[in-house]
Write a protein that holds these residues in place. Sequence first.
Motif, PDB file in Angstrom:
ATOM      1  N   PRO A  36       0.796  -1.230   0.000  1.00  0.00           N
ATOM      2  CA  PRO A  36       0.000   0.000   0.000  1.00  0.00           C
ATOM      3  C   PRO A  36       0.827   1.278   0.000  1.00  0.00           C
ATOM      4  CG  PRO A  36      -0.004  -0.998   2.178  1.00  0.00           C
ATOM      5  CD  PRO A  36       0.659  -1.983   1.261  1.00  0.00           C
ATOM      6  N   ASP A  37       2.105   1.204   0.413  1.00  0.00           N
ATOM      7  CA  ASP A  37       2.915   2.415   0.469  1.00  0.00           C
ATOM      8  C   ASP A  37       3.670   2.690  -0.832  1.00  0.00           C
ATOM      9  OD1 ASP A  37       4.331   0.088   0.967  1.00  0.00           O
ATOM     10  OD2 ASP A  37       5.902   1.108   2.106  1.00  0.00           O
ATOM     11  N   GLY A 217       9.357   5.747  -7.590  1.00  0.00           N
ATOM     12  CA  GLY A 217       9.650   4.400  -7.115  1.00  0.00           C
ATOM     13  C   GLY A 217      10.482   4.290  -5.860  1.00  0.00           C
ATOM     14  N   ASN A 218      10.446   5.292  -4.969  1.00  0.00           N
ATOM     15  CA  ASN A 218      11.336   5.261  -3.801  1.00  0.00           C
ATOM     16  C   ASN A 218      10.974   4.192  -2.772  1.00  0.00           C
ATOM     17  OD1 ASN A 218       9.027   7.035  -3.477  1.00  0.00           O
ATOM     18  ND2 ASN A 218       9.851   7.516  -1.455  1.00  0.00           N
ATOM     19  N   GLN A 219       9.731   3.687  -2.771  1.00  0.00           N
ATOM     20  CA  GLN A 219       9.308   2.691  -1.776  1.00  0.00           C
ATOM     21  C   GLN A 219       9.214   1.273  -2.334  1.00  0.00           C
ATOM     22  OE1 GLN A 219       8.691   3.185   1.540  1.00  0.00           O
ATOM     23  NE2 GLN A 219       9.468   5.267   1.249  1.00  0.00           N
ATOM     24  N   SER A 223      10.665  -2.943   1.618  1.00  0.00           N
ATOM     25  CA  SER A 223      10.407  -4.120   2.450  1.00  0.00           C
ATOM     26  C   SER A 223      10.368  -5.345   1.563  1.00  0.00           C
ATOM     27  CB  SER A 223       9.076  -3.975   3.197  1.00  0.00           C
ATOM     28  OG  SER A 223       7.995  -4.003   2.281  1.00  0.00           O
ATOM     29  N   LEU A 224      10.473  -6.526   2.196  1.00  0.00           N
ATOM     30  CA  LEU A 224      10.415  -7.779   1.441  1.00  0.00           C
ATOM     31  C   LEU A 224       9.058  -7.928   0.753  1.00  0.00           C
ATOM     32  CD1 LEU A 224      11.624 -10.507   0.638  1.00  0.00           C
ATOM     33  CD2 LEU A 224      10.745 -11.439   2.800  1.00  0.00           C
ATOM     34  N   MET A 228       8.527  -8.406  -3.272  1.00  0.00           N
ATOM     35  CA  MET A 228       7.853  -9.577  -3.838  1.00  0.00           C
ATOM     36  C   MET A 228       6.684  -9.170  -4.725  1.00  0.00           C
ATOM     37  SD  MET A 228       7.962 -12.256  -0.620  1.00  0.00           S
ATOM     38  CE  MET A 228       7.139 -13.544  -1.565  1.00  0.00           C
ATOM     39  N   VAL A 229       5.968  -8.118  -4.307  1.00  0.00           N
ATOM     40  CA  VAL A 229       4.863  -7.610  -5.122  1.00  0.00           C
ATOM     41  C   VAL A 229       5.377  -7.115  -6.469  1.00  0.00           C
ATOM     42  CG1 VAL A 229       3.190  -5.723  -5.349  1.00  0.00           C
ATOM     43  CG2 VAL A 229       3.285  -7.060  -3.238  1.00  0.00           C
TER      44      VAL A 229
END
Length: 315
Positions: A36-37, A217-219, A223-224, A228-229
């Motif tokens: 979501p982020d 695209g900074n986020q 996170s893993l 993966m998304v």
Amino acid sequence: MTVYPTTASSARYGIWAILLASLLWGTTGTVASFAPDVSPLAIGAFAMGFGGLIQALSAKTRLVQEIPRLLQQKQRLLIGAVAITVYPLAFYTSMRLAGVAIGTVISIASAPFATAILECLISKKNTLTQRWMISFGLGITGMALLTYAEPATSQLDESSTLKMTGILLGLIAGCAYAVYSWVAKAMIETGIQSSAAMGSLFGLGAIGLLPTLFFTGNQMFASLSNAMVMIYMAVIPMFLGYFLFGYGLRHINASKATLLTLFEPVVAAVFAVTIVGEVIPYQGWFGMVLIILCLTIQTRESPADKHKLSVKSHQ
């Protein structure tokens, strides 16, 4: 020159390839909800950008073989690549401004009609048949019922200006999808291998999409889960999905292919209910029935189709 003969079995395989591609595309909304982020613009640009690069790399042998014919298609290549660049940016921005429901229905529902018009005006194909119009009407009605039955999820400003801008961008996205689908089919009909046609179009489209990640695209890999998304989006729905879409375009018209992709929102709705936990009212389920009826009409051979295939097989 590579020629793809159209037979009853090849047309059937083409239809199933398009439906399987639509099934994969229908997972994107649910999968994206696990990041979501990450900006939806970044998700779209990364998925189609890196998916396009994978398309090009996997088809590099075919691309080298087809260079002479691809160079003869420079204008079509450029038009198709621009359409591929525009599509995800317009589509995801449309959902951001007009809301997911309106943005999705405008973008997906406008593509089949735009493709049919392109085939009639440029390719001189009589695709706007009575059967196509009936199934199109059922599909659009089903799309409207399914989409507007979804609970409101957008917390954005609902001003009419933003909505109208989102609707306009949705129309642009639908037209862009129609254009690159028609270009891919036209290139395949000239004898270019489908993998080379899709690889060249999406490879060039990636050149326009990937630079936008510097701003959005900074986020993506914070996170893993996000990583993966992003990898799933690029490899499964975009690379594999468009590989199947290209295969399907060998054997059926682009207008029929884009109409079959109305299966995508049905898949998306089912995943939203079973995985995300959304609730769809009864009119939404009725809309799904109409879309399935639309797909059934398109996947069943008409007597005219059988006659054309019989004539071709004896030529």
